[in-house]
Design a protein around this motif. Structure first.
Motif, PDB file in Angstrom:
ATOM      1  N   TYR A 175       9.126 -64.289  18.627  1.00 34.48           N
ATOM      2  CA  TYR A 175       9.560 -65.041  19.901  1.00 34.48           C
ATOM      3  C   TYR A 175      10.722 -64.208  20.462  1.00 34.48           C
ATOM      4  O   TYR A 175      10.991 -64.283  21.954  1.00 34.48           O
ATOM      5  N   VAL A 176      11.487 -63.760  19.876  1.00 39.03           N
ATOM      6  CA  VAL A 176      13.004 -63.346  20.461  1.00 39.03           C
ATOM      7  C   VAL A 176      12.379 -62.017  21.172  1.00 39.03           C
ATOM      8  O   VAL A 176      12.765 -61.608  22.655  1.00 39.03           O
ATOM      9  N   SER A 177      11.481 -61.237  20.651  1.00 38.87           N
ATOM     10  CA  SER A 177      10.870 -60.096  21.484  1.00 38.87           C
ATOM     11  C   SER A 177      10.212 -60.310  22.780  1.00 38.87           C
ATOM     12  O   SER A 177      10.574 -59.749  23.925  1.00 38.87           O
TER      13      SER A 177
ATOM     14  N   THR B 242      10.326 -63.186  24.528  1.00 41.34           N
ATOM     15  CA  THR B 242      11.298 -63.732  25.413  1.00 41.34           C
ATOM     16  C   THR B 242      12.345 -62.586  25.766  1.00 41.34           C
ATOM     17  O   THR B 242      12.437 -62.579  27.361  1.00 41.34           O
ATOM     18  N   PHE B 243      12.886 -61.733  25.371  1.00 42.15           N
ATOM     19  CA  PHE B 243      13.638 -60.692  25.899  1.00 42.15           C
ATOM     20  C   PHE B 243      12.715 -59.674  26.743  1.00 42.15           C
ATOM     21  O   PHE B 243      13.280 -59.314  27.851  1.00 42.15           O
ATOM     22  N   HIS B 244      11.596 -59.416  26.584  1.00 41.95           N
ATOM     23  CA  HIS B 244      10.748 -58.548  27.242  1.00 41.95           C
ATOM     24  C   HIS B 244       9.955 -59.250  28.570  1.00 41.95           C
ATOM     25  O   HIS B 244       9.379 -58.522  29.249  1.00 41.95           O
ATOM     26  N   THR B 245      10.037 -60.585  28.366  1.00 39.06           N
ATOM     27  CA  THR B 245       9.298 -61.188  29.669  1.00 39.06           C
ATOM     28  C   THR B 245      10.187 -61.337  30.670  1.00 39.06           C
ATOM     29  O   THR B 245      11.402 -61.993  30.630  1.00 39.06           O
ATOM     30  N   HIS B 246       9.626 -60.871  31.692  1.00 37.72           N
ATOM     31  CA  HIS B 246      10.743 -61.172  33.079  1.00 37.72           C
ATOM     32  C   HIS B 246      10.594 -62.462  33.705  1.00 37.72           C
ATOM     33  O   HIS B 246       9.479 -62.825  34.035  1.00 37.72           O
ATOM     34  N   LYS B 247      11.605 -63.026  33.907  1.00 38.34           N
ATOM     35  CA  LYS B 247      11.431 -64.273  34.412  1.00 38.34           C
ATOM     36  C   LYS B 247      12.341 -64.659  35.692  1.00 38.34           C
ATOM     37  O   LYS B 247      13.671 -64.627  36.024  1.00 38.34           O
TER      38      LYS B 247
ATOM     39  N   GLY C  75      12.696 -63.431   8.941  1.00 35.15           N
ATOM     40  CA  GLY C  75      13.050 -63.099  10.365  1.00 35.15           C
ATOM     41  C   GLY C  75      12.171 -62.483  11.099  1.00 35.15           C
ATOM     42  O   GLY C  75      11.720 -62.477  12.222  1.00 35.15           O
ATOM     43  N   VAL C  76      11.786 -61.329  10.518  1.00 39.19           N
ATOM     44  CA  VAL C  76      10.863 -60.387  11.450  1.00 39.19           C
ATOM     45  C   VAL C  76       9.479 -61.092  11.355  1.00 39.19           C
ATOM     46  O   VAL C  76       9.014 -60.741  12.569  1.00 39.19           O
ATOM     47  N   ILE C  77       9.036 -61.718  10.477  1.00 34.99           N
ATOM     48  CA  ILE C  77       7.755 -62.381  10.611  1.00 34.99           C
ATOM     49  C   ILE C  77       7.640 -63.797  11.417  1.00 34.99           C
ATOM     50  O   ILE C  77       6.857 -63.847  12.304  1.00 34.99           O
ATOM     51  N   LEU C  78       8.527 -64.528  11.362  1.00 32.61           N
ATOM     52  CA  LEU C  78       8.794 -65.875  11.805  1.00 32.61           C
ATOM     53  C   LEU C  78       9.581 -65.981  13.313  1.00 32.61           C
ATOM     54  O   LEU C  78       9.200 -66.642  14.044  1.00 32.61           O
TER      55      LEU C  78
ATOM     56  N   ALA D   7      14.435 -53.154  19.328  1.00 35.04           N
ATOM     57  CA  ALA D   7      13.164 -53.519  18.874  1.00 35.04           C
ATOM     58  C   ALA D   7      13.046 -54.617  18.093  1.00 35.04           C
ATOM     59  O   ALA D   7      12.079 -55.300  17.743  1.00 35.04           O
ATOM     60  N   PHE D   8      14.341 -55.344  17.622  1.00 36.26           N
ATOM     61  CA  PHE D   8      14.494 -56.426  17.140  1.00 36.26           C
ATOM     62  C   PHE D   8      14.086 -56.316  15.581  1.00 36.26           C
ATOM     63  O   PHE D   8      13.841 -57.483  15.101  1.00 36.26           O
TER      64      PHE D   8
END
Length: 160
Positions: free
Chosen positions: A66-68, A70-75, A59-62, A21-22
């Motif tokens: 973006y990490v979440s 990027t990780f969950h977007t299918h490329k 980290g959670v706010i900023l 869940a990051f």
């Protein structure tokens, strides 16, 4: 205090690996930052806690959105429908001669070796094929370029 922060980092990372869940990742980074402060200033427990909280929240706010994303977007790539449904229509390469059910061959698809049969002419090794069906662990394939497959015994439609 350093040992406390190290144990907390490991525990949070293990929790993050289970949930992805990051959130725990950034709390682990905050704990790591607090551990660094604990090495430099071992008696400043309040400062260690402040650094841990500040780095975690930042980290959670900023960064987390973006990490979440990027990780969950299918490329690209191919997402399979069901167990084998996504294999139909994919292109593979024959590893050896592929024939009917009595002459089972192999193909390489998505980096894996699969059993393969064809409903058409025998296909030699090194040819590109399309997957037309999946039957258990065996792929039914058809040549991409049917013109390049020679029919046996002059049965290619040419007249003598």
């Amino acid at each position: 205090m350093v040992l406390f922060w190290v144990v907390l980092v490991v525990g949070l990372l293990l929790f993050e690996l289970h949930h992805l869940a990051f959130y725990s990742l950034f709390f682990a980074i905050g704990a790591f930052a607090a551990g660094i402060v604990a090495v430099v200033a071992p008696t400043a427990i309040g400062l260690q806690a402040l650094v841990a909280v500040a780095v975690s929240i930042a980290g959670v706010i900023l960064v987390r959105p973006y990490v979440s994303n990027t990780f969950h977007t299918h490329k690209g790539g191919h997402v399979a429908r069901g167990v084998h449904g996504g294999l139909v229509g994919q292109e593979a390469v024959t590893l050896d001669q592929v024939g009917d059910l009595h002459q089972v061959g192999h193909v390489r698809l998505a980096g894996e070796r699969w059993l393969a049969v064809t409903g058409g002419p025998t296909i030699e090794a090194g040819r590109s094929v399309f997957v037309t069906a999946v039957r258990g662990t065996t792929l039914e394939v058809w040549p991409v370029d049917l013109q390049s497959i020679e029919a046996p015994d002059g049965a290619d439609g040419r007249r003598s």
